[in-house]
Design an enzyme around this catalytic site. Sequence first.
Site, PDB file in Angstrom:
ATOM      1  N   ASN A 106       0.841  -1.205   0.000  1.00  9.91           N
ATOM      2  CA  ASN A 106       0.000   0.000   0.000  1.00  9.91           C
ATOM      3  C   ASN A 106       0.877   1.256   0.000  1.00  9.91           C
ATOM      4  O   ASN A 106       0.851   2.021   0.961  1.00  9.91           O
ATOM      5  CB  ASN A 106      -0.904  -0.003   1.237  1.00  9.91           C
ATOM      6  CG  ASN A 106      -1.751  -1.233   1.327  1.00  9.91           C
ATOM      7  OD1 ASN A 106      -2.713  -1.376   0.593  1.00  9.91           O
ATOM      8  ND2 ASN A 106      -1.391  -2.142   2.218  1.00  9.91           N
ATOM      9  N   PRO A 107       1.636   1.479  -1.055  1.00  9.85           N
ATOM     10  CA  PRO A 107       2.625   2.564  -1.034  1.00  9.85           C
ATOM     11  C   PRO A 107       2.046   3.970  -0.979  1.00  9.85           C
ATOM     12  O   PRO A 107       2.766   4.913  -0.658  1.00  9.85           O
ATOM     13  CB  PRO A 107       3.417   2.355  -2.323  1.00  9.85           C
ATOM     14  CG  PRO A 107       2.471   1.631  -3.227  1.00  9.85           C
ATOM     15  CD  PRO A 107       1.636   0.759  -2.332  1.00  9.85           C
ATOM     16  N   LYS A 108       0.768   4.120  -1.267  1.00 12.49           N
ATOM     17  CA  LYS A 108       0.159   5.451  -1.241  1.00 12.49           C
ATOM     18  C   LYS A 108      -0.869   5.575  -0.127  1.00 12.49           C
ATOM     19  O   LYS A 108      -1.845   6.296  -0.237  1.00 12.49           O
ATOM     20  CB  LYS A 108      -0.469   5.769  -2.592  1.00 12.49           C
ATOM     21  CG  LYS A 108       0.576   5.911  -3.690  1.00 12.49           C
ATOM     22  CD  LYS A 108      -0.031   6.378  -4.967  1.00 12.49           C
ATOM     23  CE  LYS A 108       1.066   6.577  -6.007  1.00 12.49           C
ATOM     24  NZ  LYS A 108       0.522   7.097  -7.243  1.00 12.49           N
ATOM     25  N   ASN A 109      -0.607   4.899   0.959  1.00 12.54           N
ATOM     26  CA  ASN A 109      -1.518   4.904   2.095  1.00 12.54           C
ATOM     27  C   ASN A 109      -0.870   5.677   3.237  1.00 12.54           C
ATOM     28  O   ASN A 109       0.129   5.235   3.810  1.00 12.54           O
ATOM     29  CB  ASN A 109      -1.819   3.471   2.519  1.00 12.54           C
ATOM     30  CG  ASN A 109      -2.784   3.395   3.663  1.00 12.54           C
ATOM     31  OD1 ASN A 109      -2.512   3.911   4.738  1.00 12.54           O
ATOM     32  ND2 ASN A 109      -3.896   2.735   3.441  1.00 12.54           N
ATOM     33  N   ASP A 140       7.121   4.301  -8.093  1.00 13.10           N
ATOM     34  CA  ASP A 140       6.452   5.544  -8.479  1.00 13.10           C
ATOM     35  C   ASP A 140       7.295   6.707  -7.963  1.00 13.10           C
ATOM     36  O   ASP A 140       7.243   7.043  -6.780  1.00 13.10           O
ATOM     37  CB  ASP A 140       5.041   5.608  -7.896  1.00 13.10           C
ATOM     38  CG  ASP A 140       4.310   6.895  -8.250  1.00 13.10           C
ATOM     39  OD1 ASP A 140       4.897   7.756  -8.956  1.00 13.10           O
ATOM     40  OD2 ASP A 140       3.159   7.055  -7.820  1.00 13.10           O
TER      41      ASP A 140
END
Length: 181
Positions: A106-109, A140
């Site tokens: 979950n890299p954008k959490n 990203d």
Amino acid sequence: MAAKSCTEQKGALCMDAFDTSELAPSSETSPVGCILYEKVYKGYWRALRGAIEREEISDRGAVISDLIIDDNPGHYTAWEYRRKWAVQEGLVEEEIQYAAEQVVSNPKNYQVWHHHRRLVEILDKPVDALELTQNSLKQDAKNYHAWSYRQWIVKKFNLFSNEHEFVSKLIDADVRNNSAW
């Protein structure tokens, strides 16, 4: 310690390992409105709310929080519970590893990154934080959460020595990457 391996079993099988019948929170209604969660998720959240209300920090609660996070990694209260549990049980370093695994998934959490940061603050050492952000930025290069965390970790632990080289490589790869600037 059963907290992490429980997710592999998933759901009711995992919950059967603990008696949660007395964990019913005092109030089942929301003053704002009802969100139509799945029945199983509502059961997890109900049990965790009950544990919190009883001020119970336990392996049972850690298992429940893990199940909630598995379904909803943005659940701030479940992360807060896990942090309290890890501190109480002396498992902060292990919890940092768990959080790092969650960052990969979950890299954008925001909640996952925040949990990792709070644990690093508790230990007062960067563990593998630069590597974690570097790997996330490989996926990203404009990930705001990874950049924000990286800025904090570099400043907090005075890790500026290789930062110019790291950032320069990302700018060279994409001059329009405003995050790297």
